[in-house]
Design a protein around this motif. Sequence first.
Motif, PDB file in Angstrom:
ATOM      1  N   ALA A 223       0.782  -1.408   0.059  1.00 20.61           N
ATOM      2  CA  ALA A 223       0.020   0.134   0.000  1.00 20.61           C
ATOM      3  C   ALA A 223       0.925   1.375   0.096  1.00 20.61           C
ATOM      4  N   ALA A 224       1.831   1.335   1.007  1.00 21.41           N
ATOM      5  CA  ALA A 224       2.944   2.343   1.144  1.00 21.41           C
ATOM      6  C   ALA A 224       3.507   2.860  -0.529  1.00 21.41           C
ATOM      7  N   SER A 225       3.807   1.654  -1.335  1.00 15.74           N
ATOM      8  CA  SER A 225       4.510   1.879  -2.123  1.00 15.74           C
ATOM      9  C   SER A 225       3.461   2.206  -3.561  1.00 15.74           C
ATOM     10  N   ARG A 226       2.372   2.529  -3.364  1.00 12.82           N
ATOM     11  CA  ARG A 226       1.679   2.919  -4.408  1.00 12.82           C
ATOM     12  C   ARG A 226       0.791   4.019  -4.138  1.00 12.82           C
ATOM     13  N   GLU A 227       0.695   4.648  -5.149  1.00 13.93           N
ATOM     14  CA  GLU A 227      -0.109   5.934  -5.003  1.00 13.93           C
ATOM     15  C   GLU A 227      -1.739   5.763  -5.142  1.00 13.93           C
ATOM     16  N   GLY A 228      -2.373   6.307  -4.175  1.00 19.75           N
ATOM     17  CA  GLY A 228      -3.859   6.093  -4.100  1.00 19.75           C
ATOM     18  C   GLY A 228      -4.218   4.838  -3.365  1.00 19.75           C
ATOM     19  N   TYR A 229      -3.222   4.224  -2.587  1.00 18.73           N
ATOM     20  CA  TYR A 229      -3.702   2.981  -1.961  1.00 18.73           C
ATOM     21  C   TYR A 229      -3.723   3.062  -0.580  1.00 18.73           C
ATOM     22  N   ARG A 230      -4.511   2.598   0.117  1.00 20.02           N
ATOM     23  CA  ARG A 230      -4.263   2.430   1.732  1.00 20.02           C
ATOM     24  C   ARG A 230      -4.331   0.813   1.901  1.00 20.02           C
ATOM     25  N   TYR A 231      -3.929   0.703   3.222  1.00 18.18           N
ATOM     26  CA  TYR A 231      -3.840  -0.897   3.622  1.00 18.18           C
ATOM     27  C   TYR A 231      -5.295  -0.893   4.612  1.00 18.18           C
ATOM     28  N   VAL A 232      -5.740  -1.930   4.690  1.00 17.16           N
ATOM     29  CA  VAL A 232      -6.837  -2.349   5.214  1.00 17.16           C
ATOM     30  C   VAL A 232      -6.910  -3.587   6.157  1.00 17.16           C
ATOM     31  N   LEU A 233      -7.291  -3.656   7.053  1.00 20.75           N
ATOM     32  CA  LEU A 233      -7.264  -4.933   8.098  1.00 20.75           C
ATOM     33  C   LEU A 233      -8.423  -5.582   8.663  1.00 20.75           C
ATOM     34  N   GLY A 234      -8.681  -7.067   8.660  1.00 21.30           N
ATOM     35  CA  GLY A 234     -10.075  -7.432   8.983  1.00 21.30           C
ATOM     36  C   GLY A 234     -10.205  -7.861  10.312  1.00 21.30           C
ATOM     37  N   SER A 235      -9.239  -7.463  11.236  1.00 18.90           N
ATOM     38  CA  SER A 235      -9.271  -7.931  12.679  1.00 18.90           C
ATOM     39  C   SER A 235      -8.523  -7.001  13.473  1.00 18.90           C
ATOM     40  N   VAL A 236      -8.317  -7.364  14.724  1.00 18.15           N
ATOM     41  CA  VAL A 236      -7.718  -6.552  15.645  1.00 18.15           C
ATOM     42  C   VAL A 236      -7.726  -5.121  15.829  1.00 18.15           C
ATOM     43  N   LEU A 237      -8.098  -4.325  14.952  1.00 15.85           N
ATOM     44  CA  LEU A 237      -8.309  -3.135  15.206  1.00 15.85           C
ATOM     45  C   LEU A 237      -9.300  -2.374  15.841  1.00 15.85           C
ATOM     46  N   ASN A 238      -9.416  -1.393  16.392  1.00 16.00           N
ATOM     47  CA  ASN A 238     -10.592  -0.858  17.245  1.00 16.00           C
ATOM     48  C   ASN A 238     -11.775  -0.592  16.207  1.00 16.00           C
ATOM     49  N   GLN A 239     -11.345   0.146  14.886  1.00 18.13           N
ATOM     50  CA  GLN A 239     -12.348   0.159  13.856  1.00 18.13           C
ATOM     51  C   GLN A 239     -12.866  -0.893  13.510  1.00 18.13           C
ATOM     52  N   VAL A 240     -12.289  -2.165  13.506  1.00 16.78           N
ATOM     53  CA  VAL A 240     -13.012  -3.303  13.094  1.00 16.78           C
ATOM     54  C   VAL A 240     -14.064  -3.664  14.112  1.00 16.78           C
ATOM     55  N   LEU A 241     -13.654  -3.844  15.202  1.00 19.61           N
ATOM     56  CA  LEU A 241     -14.534  -4.009  16.207  1.00 19.61           C
ATOM     57  C   LEU A 241     -15.650  -3.281  16.415  1.00 19.61           C
ATOM     58  N   LEU A 242     -15.478  -1.953  15.901  1.00 19.91           N
ATOM     59  CA  LEU A 242     -16.617  -0.851  15.779  1.00 19.91           C
ATOM     60  C   LEU A 242     -17.761  -1.385  14.893  1.00 19.91           C
ATOM     61  N   HIS A 243     -17.198  -1.687  13.659  1.00 17.96           N
ATOM     62  CA  HIS A 243     -18.103  -2.137  12.681  1.00 17.96           C
ATOM     63  C   HIS A 243     -18.579  -3.505  13.106  1.00 17.96           C
TER      64      HIS A 243
END
Lengths: 457, 457
Positions: A223-243
């Motif tokens: 993700a970091a090496s491409r323009e216009g991309y971001r990384y997303v993660l399916g678990s662990v993160l606070n945002q994921v638990l929120l969803h």
Amino acid sequence: MAEEKKIPYKIYLEEKEMPTAWYNLRADMKNKPAPLLNPGTRKPMKQEELEQVFCRELAAQELDDETAYIPIPEEIRNFYRMYRPSPLVRAYCLEEKLQTPAKIYYKFEGNNTSGSHKLNSAIAQAYYAKKQGLKGVTTETGAGQWGTALSMACAYLELDCRVYMVKVSYEQKPFRREVMRTYGATVTPSPSGETEAGRAILKKHPGTTGSLGCAISEAVEAAASREGYRYVLGSVLNQVLLHQSVIGLETKTAMDKYGIVPDVIIGCAGGGSNLGGLISPFMGEKIRGEKDYRIIGVEPASCPSLTRGRFAYDFCDTGMVTPLAKMYTLGNNFIPSPNHAGGLRYHGMSPVISQLYHDGLMEAVSVEQSAVFEAAELFARVEGILPAPESSHAIRVAMDEALRCKETGEEKTILFGLTGTGYFDMVAYEKYNDGRMTDEIPGQEELERGFATIPRL
Amino acid sequence: MAEEKKIPYKIYLEEKEMPTAWYNLRADMKNKPAPLLNPGTRKPMKQEELEQVFCRELAAQELDDETAYIPIPEEIRNFYRMYRPSPLVRAYCLEEKLQTPAKIYYKFEGNNTSGSHKLNSAIAQAYYAKKQGLKGVTTETGAGQWGTALSMACAYLELDCRVYMVKVSYEQKPFRREVMRTYGATVTPSPSGETEAGRAILKKHPGTTGSLGCAISEAVEAAASREGYRYVLGSVLNQVLLHQSVIGLETKTAMDKYGIVPDVIIGCAGGGSNLGGLISPFMGEKIRGEKDYRIIGVEPASCPSLTRGRFAYDFCDTGMVTPLAKMYTLGNNFIPSPNHAGGLRYHGMSPVISQLYHDGLMEAVSVEQSAVFEAAELFARVEGILPAPESSHAIRVAMDEALRCKETGEEKTILFGLTGTGYFDMVAYEKYNDGRMTDEIPGQEELERGFATIPRL
């Protein structure tokens, strides 16, 4: 008994009863989960730093420990309507088979093509990426459910999707790859030679079958090496638990509607997304002192982060490029035995779940995979759903609890999360059917090797 | 538009709204389907003759052209409650994608582990076999959905289950076999060396990839040679269409509840079980002159029994051991090109569907598989369900109809049957994703070779 008969086999909420906001358990937690740390400065990550990895609104959700309810955008709610509300099932047939006085309920998240609850967060993350005008996202996938879910969400929103898939799953599940391709995603087995992180891991562990930790490193780098991309993660993160709180919110509404109060709530735990989502409104009540529930996270004995791990700051990935999270961890270098069949292969655990466990608000148990598949097969035969190996960890413990009730005569109400289906896990089932499944639990020495990779702050 | 918004994405009936009786369309048909003939005497099969092949109550259902409503036993209704009512889905996203003024609905039967509607009849057939005190049942399976469904029903009732699986599917779908094994079934690739019928077919066509017709011969022989076993069949028969009426009855109730009246009803047709079940209550109204509907059966161009077959008495199997049925047939020896990816491989067609088609009460069209997979992929991406190749035949024609509405501006209401999911069909999807899928339509000469095997009465 007469009163019980009123409860249908499956409780489906109406669409208008579906949640319109996610519930952010952190707002009610007395001890907040520790903040993510910048891997360079070792200082708490700020919004603008997080935005280099995640898209803007997700970075904000990651940091928000205050807002209890965050509205679900209408576009996401419309997508949810394609496969939600998911049923809350009364397991009448399982109760009958076990001859237990317990009442067993499960929230079934597998009735969608991704085959699991992962779609709940995939669509949210893809939506915010699209809204920000990004071209695409990168991610990792272990058992393949998250990758499939993200592919589906990206296809729907016409975003590019690049998935690094843990090599052992890529090989055991060729058809998962085809589902992702059908949804237009690019799938690469990890570790790959495509990234610096992948090349380094291959050099250090030639012949490795991969781990979620490695795949995360590769996806973050991609993700970091491409323009216009971001990384997303399916678990662990606070945002994921929120969803994923949508699981628990629907469950709570359905139970309230029929006056059902669970005594025990059980969920499988890999990174913690399903468990965190399922328990959120119940845990909220428990923290606020309104009600008490027994809450149990179930993990595989071959990857026992809660039951045998350390509560410490660690990298979320093996390549040590991500922020540091304070969590129960086996060390970022820990890779479960390739003999382990199901998902739940992550070395760490959601910081939210870790904090709750640390504060004694929930329990954790680990189970061995042959016992898990035994429960899975029995469940499939009587309840008519072939469960994912991951979900079957929760089935195992729910059954054990129901069998204890049979001994004691207690009429407990047991709720567990059935996160998904096992249709792409037939290599593992074949192993079990052929009597070739064994249990392999890491020895203390192996654990110590993992712990040695936890950084000292 | 305001009024339309009231229709949810998914209409779920409540359990108490589920049908308590199957609807027997034959009772309303003016021209009844022709009776099955004894293969020896060529006289109509009597109840006692049928009982040598089928269990008692199923033989009675097979012959009953008079009773319009046959109660569904409570045990079967309880099993139905584990996965039914199935949703009637408003395809808002597909409509949006096609930019059509048409309103598209589909009845989705794939939300169960067998992955299709087949379970509706499997549980009924297994139930009557159990009730009669039998030890087990034998059957054939093509795409594998019927075999899986029967395995599930037998596991639930603790009956032995022996499945002859068309060899091409057995090889393309190793995981289907594992699902059946997980449910305790014995699975044998057909043609096999286990039966006389199998050995004869292998001698005549060495290297054949099999056909439903061959597998039926083997399963019938296997049942006849075992004490306490009967043969069961997943399609074609009157009894199967009777059980599958639950699809149409639920659909009709759901549509009536929201005041929806379909203009066109579309179903894929292999042996006719889904199509017959879906259309039954609508066809009843049409025959009784209460309403008019356009009804379309969709079949693969590579196995075009309705559109290019003959309406004649033929054997239901290749080994010519079964009763003769009057139906549209390509000849009992017809085997579709191994290039053909989906199910719907049967040489004949349900006698009920055949008679309705012969009487001009419905239409039939055939479609080529590359167009079918194109529709499947688009559908998967916008509706979030990866469809079975079989079901995708109906999707193709529903989409074509919706695109015609776009041209003419007509706001037609289109209903189609989405019989199942394609999670075990990824070899076929891979072929399509790789651009290796071709269309192969039988030439007139090939058809004539098939017709030559139709017996002259």
